[in-house]
Design an enzyme around this catalytic site. Structure first.
Site, PDB file in Angstrom:
ATOM      1  N   TYR A 120       9.089  -7.590   3.709  1.00 29.15           N
ATOM      2  CA  TYR A 120       9.396  -8.123   2.383  1.00 29.15           C
ATOM      3  C   TYR A 120      10.817  -7.878   1.894  1.00 29.15           C
ATOM      4  O   TYR A 120      11.239  -8.481   0.912  1.00 29.15           O
ATOM      5  CB  TYR A 120       8.362  -7.605   1.382  1.00 29.15           C
ATOM      6  CG  TYR A 120       7.003  -8.188   1.664  1.00 29.15           C
ATOM      7  CD1 TYR A 120       6.699  -9.485   1.279  1.00 29.15           C
ATOM      8  CD2 TYR A 120       6.046  -7.472   2.383  1.00 29.15           C
ATOM      9  CE1 TYR A 120       5.470 -10.052   1.578  1.00 29.15           C
ATOM     10  CE2 TYR A 120       4.809  -8.023   2.684  1.00 29.15           C
ATOM     11  CZ  TYR A 120       4.530  -9.321   2.278  1.00 29.15           C
ATOM     12  OH  TYR A 120       3.318  -9.876   2.581  1.00 29.15           O
ATOM     13  N   PHE A 410      -2.991  -3.346  -4.899  1.00 31.45           N
ATOM     14  CA  PHE A 410      -3.573  -4.676  -5.001  1.00 31.45           C
ATOM     15  C   PHE A 410      -3.135  -5.539  -3.845  1.00 31.45           C
ATOM     16  O   PHE A 410      -3.429  -6.666  -3.726  1.00 31.45           O
ATOM     17  CB  PHE A 410      -3.197  -5.330  -6.345  1.00 31.45           C
ATOM     18  CG  PHE A 410      -1.727  -5.333  -6.649  1.00 31.45           C
ATOM     19  CD1 PHE A 410      -0.912  -6.357  -6.208  1.00 31.45           C
ATOM     20  CD2 PHE A 410      -1.138  -4.296  -7.368  1.00 31.45           C
ATOM     21  CE1 PHE A 410       0.436  -6.363  -6.479  1.00 31.45           C
ATOM     22  CE2 PHE A 410       0.214  -4.285  -7.672  1.00 31.45           C
ATOM     23  CZ  PHE A 410       1.001  -5.327  -7.220  1.00 31.45           C
TER      24      PHE A 410
END
Length: 410
Positions: A120, A410
């Protein structure tokens, strides 16, 4: 060439099948129902090759605590690309569209938890918070250097827990950056569900709060327990897994830690995802008894609108620096800008003066919440300091009393 578009509710099951394929997962029916309900409440983006769904990502509609503010912040989840379509630009197309939509919606930041940390950074995400796993040898009384808060402790029925600890948690978010909001569904599905999704041997959630009857609580601990070993007369002492502990003061925290470390028929306390500045690590009298067994990157942050992100947080000290910022995915963020900030607010405008600091947007994101120092990145060769003292000045302005932290995976 894939087509990037919203995923309708009718395709949620297809999206789940893709995610389970990618993450080598096969949840039971109850787990699948939980995931389906979660995705119904998320924004959903898919990559379609003809009629085939070959890439997917969803986004929670969170708000995130940042220094001095609470900002809208989509939380990316279920990021998946079919193995047949890897290295064909599918993830890049999805991420670029997600960033475009985030900016168009007026959210200055976005966040995710990275299943693979190497991925990322190239999309501008920086590791903004760190977590630690703390283990306590509770085969003997917990040795403390401070006196625990003497006020009474009491168990709260999980059915009543949200009403008792939910408001406390929401108020506590402002005290530490990096914490996303939790709605009632997230509490019930991720924190207070009867069966833990990742370890079926763990018992149901238990909640202990501290405080005089009739008064607001001063802290709480949420934990689960399980037996360890193979049973029989020689069964090993059980495990206490602390999922969350919040406290007004170190003395309240000491009382809650002392309570869970003293539970009968247990001999080990494991707390995953604790902040690296957890007071327990200071007031524990025996660091052989209380040990950090792991440290890891937690929340990854993306500055989608750098100007809005910088001008909407608070600042601990005055600073005036010219930043040369690189952002290959969002060119509007790239260029040379003068940041002038302090306790009264901040401005961030284009500049022609020479840069004091040259850095990538991912590195500014890592420092944005106060969890990483610019000076550390200068020392690592990731940020170029052109004016001596510029990194130290920006670090002083970015400083927060507590390190940013969240355990809301999450």
């Amino acid at each position: 060439m894939v087509d990037i578009r919203e995923v309708p509710e009718a395709d949620i099951d297809r999206a789940l099948e893709l995610a389970y394929l990618v993450f080598h997962d096969r949840p039971d029916e109850a787990g699948r129902e939980r995931h389906h309900a979660l995705l119904r409440d998320c924004a959903r983006l898919g990559a379609y090759d003809g009629d085939a769904l070959v890439g997917f990502m969803a986004a929670h509609g969170f708000r995130l605590s940042v220094p001095g503010a609470d900002l809208p912040c989509p939380g990316l989840t279920f990021v998946s690309v079919a193995p047949t379509h890897r290295r064909r630009g599918v993830l890049t197309a999805l991420m670029d569209e997600q960033l475009r939509r985030t900016g168009a919606a007026g959210s200055p930041i976005a966040a995710l938890w990275a299943s693979e940390s190497a991925i990322y950074g190239r999309f501008g995400y920086g590791s903004a918070t760190q977590g630690a796993t703390i283990e306590i040898d509770s085969t003997r009384p917990l040795a403390l250097r401070i006196e625990p808060d003497p006020r009474p402790l009491r168990l709260v029925d999980p059915q009543d827990a949200l009403a008792v600890i939910g408001p406390y948690h929401e108020a506590a978010r402002a005290g530490r950056a990096g914490r996303p909001t939790r709605d009632a569904q997230r509490w019930s599905e991720s924190w207070l569900c009867e069966q833990d999704e990742e370890d079926e041997e763990l018992g149901p959630p238990r909640i202990i709060v501290l405080g005089d009857p009739g008064e607001p609580i001063a802290g709480y601990v949420l934990y689960r327990t399980k037996h360890e070993g193979d049973g029989g007369p020689a069964r090993s002492p059980g495990l206490v897994r602390v999922d969350e502990l919040e406290a007004d003061t170190p003395a309240v925290a000491a009382a809650l830690w002392d309570c869970v470390a003293g539970l009968d028929l247990t001999g080990r306390v494991c707390a995953w995802g604790r902040p690296q500045d957890d007071p327990l690590l200071r007031f524990a009298a025996d660091r052989d008894q209380v040990r950090v067994t792991a440290q890891f990157p937690a929340l990854w942050l993306r500055l989608v609108d750098v100007r809005a992100a910088l001008t909407r947080r608070s600042w601990a000290a005055p600073v005036e620096v010219v930043l040369e910022l690189a952002d290959v995915r969002l060119p509007a963020n790239a260029g040379r800008f003068r940041l002038k900030a302090g306790p009264g607010g901040a401005t961030y405008e284009p500049a022609v003066a020479p840069a004091d600091l040259e850095l990538e947007v991912r590195d500014l994101a890592a420092c944005y919440l106060g969890g990483t120092r610019i000076a550390e990145l200068v020392a690592a060769g990731l940020v170029a300091e052109r004016t001596p003292g510029a990194a130290a000045a920006l670090d002083a302005a970015l400083h927060t009393p507590l390190l940013p932290h969240t355990a809301d995976e999450f």
